[in-house]
Design a protein around this motif. Sequence first.
Motif, PDB file in Angstrom:
ATOM      1  N   LYS A 100       2.786   4.461  -4.399  1.00  0.00           N
ATOM      2  CA  LYS A 100       1.758   2.886  -4.693  1.00  0.00           C
ATOM      3  C   LYS A 100       1.148   2.219  -5.155  1.00  0.00           C
ATOM      4  O   LYS A 100       1.145   0.875  -4.972  1.00  0.00           O
ATOM      5  CB  LYS A 100      -0.154   3.533  -3.669  1.00  0.00           C
TER       6      LYS A 100
ATOM      7  N   TRP B  34       6.767  -6.195   0.028  1.00  0.00           N
ATOM      8  CA  TRP B  34       5.545  -5.678   0.598  1.00  0.00           C
ATOM      9  C   TRP B  34       6.345  -4.919   2.097  1.00  0.00           C
ATOM     10  O   TRP B  34       6.523  -3.874   2.567  1.00  0.00           O
ATOM     11  CB  TRP B  34       4.921  -6.853   1.473  1.00  0.00           C
ATOM     12  N   ARG B  35       7.224  -5.791   2.621  1.00  0.00           N
ATOM     13  CA  ARG B  35       7.168  -5.501   3.813  1.00  0.00           C
ATOM     14  C   ARG B  35       8.642  -3.674   4.162  1.00  0.00           C
ATOM     15  O   ARG B  35       8.443  -2.960   4.517  1.00  0.00           O
ATOM     16  CB  ARG B  35       8.421  -6.652   5.053  1.00  0.00           C
TER      17      ARG B  35
ATOM     18  N   ARG C  87       6.446  -1.168   3.321  1.00  0.00           N
ATOM     19  CA  ARG C  87       5.390  -0.442   3.594  1.00  0.00           C
ATOM     20  C   ARG C  87       6.925   0.598   4.934  1.00  0.00           C
ATOM     21  O   ARG C  87       6.400   1.001   5.504  1.00  0.00           O
ATOM     22  CB  ARG C  87       5.317  -2.108   4.791  1.00  0.00           C
TER      23      ARG C  87
ATOM     24  N   LEU D  32       3.709   2.028   0.864  1.00  0.00           N
ATOM     25  CA  LEU D  32       1.940   1.063   1.093  1.00  0.00           C
ATOM     26  C   LEU D  32       1.560   1.706   2.699  1.00  0.00           C
ATOM     27  O   LEU D  32       1.994   1.740   3.268  1.00  0.00           O
ATOM     28  CB  LEU D  32       2.248   0.132   0.980  1.00  0.00           C
TER      29      LEU D  32
END
Length: 347
Positions: free
Chosen positions: A289, A338-339, A342, A347
């Motif tokens: 993270k 971020w995608r 994730r 994340l």
Amino acid sequence: MWPCPHRSNDLGSADVPADPVVDCAVYVDGVRDPHPYTYAEALAHVRKTGKGWVWLGLHAPDDAQMTDVAKVFGLHPLAVEDVVHAHQRPKLEFYDHTMFMVMRTVAYVDHDSIAETAEVVTTGEIMMFGEPDYVVTVRHGDHTELHSIREALEQQPKILALGPAVVLHAVADHVVDSYVDVADELDTDIAELEADVFSGSDVHIDPVYLLKREVIEFRRAATPLVGPLKRLVEPNPWLPAEVRNYLRDVSDHLTTVTERINDYDMLLSSMLDAAAAKIGIQQNTDMRKITAWAALIAAPTMIAGIYGMNFDNMPELHWRYGYFIILGLMVTVCFLLWRNFRKHGWL
């Protein structure tokens, strides 16, 4: 010579040493002689009449007090030294005709939560000297009282008539029964700790270490007693066959307790391994993270760093919509990162 009252407490003033004599009595045919003897008088009376035997109970005697007792009963200096200094390993020894036995007592310390206590078990000691005409019990620790045992035996004169050996059995049975009680309490603590370790909540490894340390302390008290009890159940002139049969039952109970202690130790070791593994996994998750967020911050930082160098030949400095295009690029890059993080569970 310290007096030998019917009963005394264990308290003394700051200036006067506490009287080590808790109780003392002569038993004839299993019945307590009501006459108040000193322990020297009690032993002299028994040996003069040839009837009965003496039970002297002491609590934490100092060197001078125990030396006086040793002179009266003819106790071996090495055993007396063990009694005074305490902290002995459970053992059984014979000095000529005198039996000397050490037992470690264990008591459970009540607590609301294993995570909020510094101690789960507390230990003490009971030491015994025995010959056919007397038994001397010496205890160290606040939870080692023997008064209830004496009272229970005095209600059974037929058993007391068997002699000092019944005291040995009664004390050993009391100590081993306390082991069973502590083991039952530890069952509850270990079950609660196991649920915490293997649940999805945060893992706290300190309570596991604490409980393992206390189980080791418990094992040091119980396991060494196995050998002395096995020696006692073997044929010997000091113990009647009936008492040896009862001691054999105590020995069986102790074996069960030691097996449970070993199981606890193995289970706690497994919990330590599991807790350490979960902590490692948690740390890896945290690092992923942190790395992901660092990457999300680094991308716009890099773009902003390049955009802010202010070289004359950077065409975007003169674009009317350059500022908005760069902001859009930063948002797009951050969204794609971020995608991706994730999607892979970072994340």
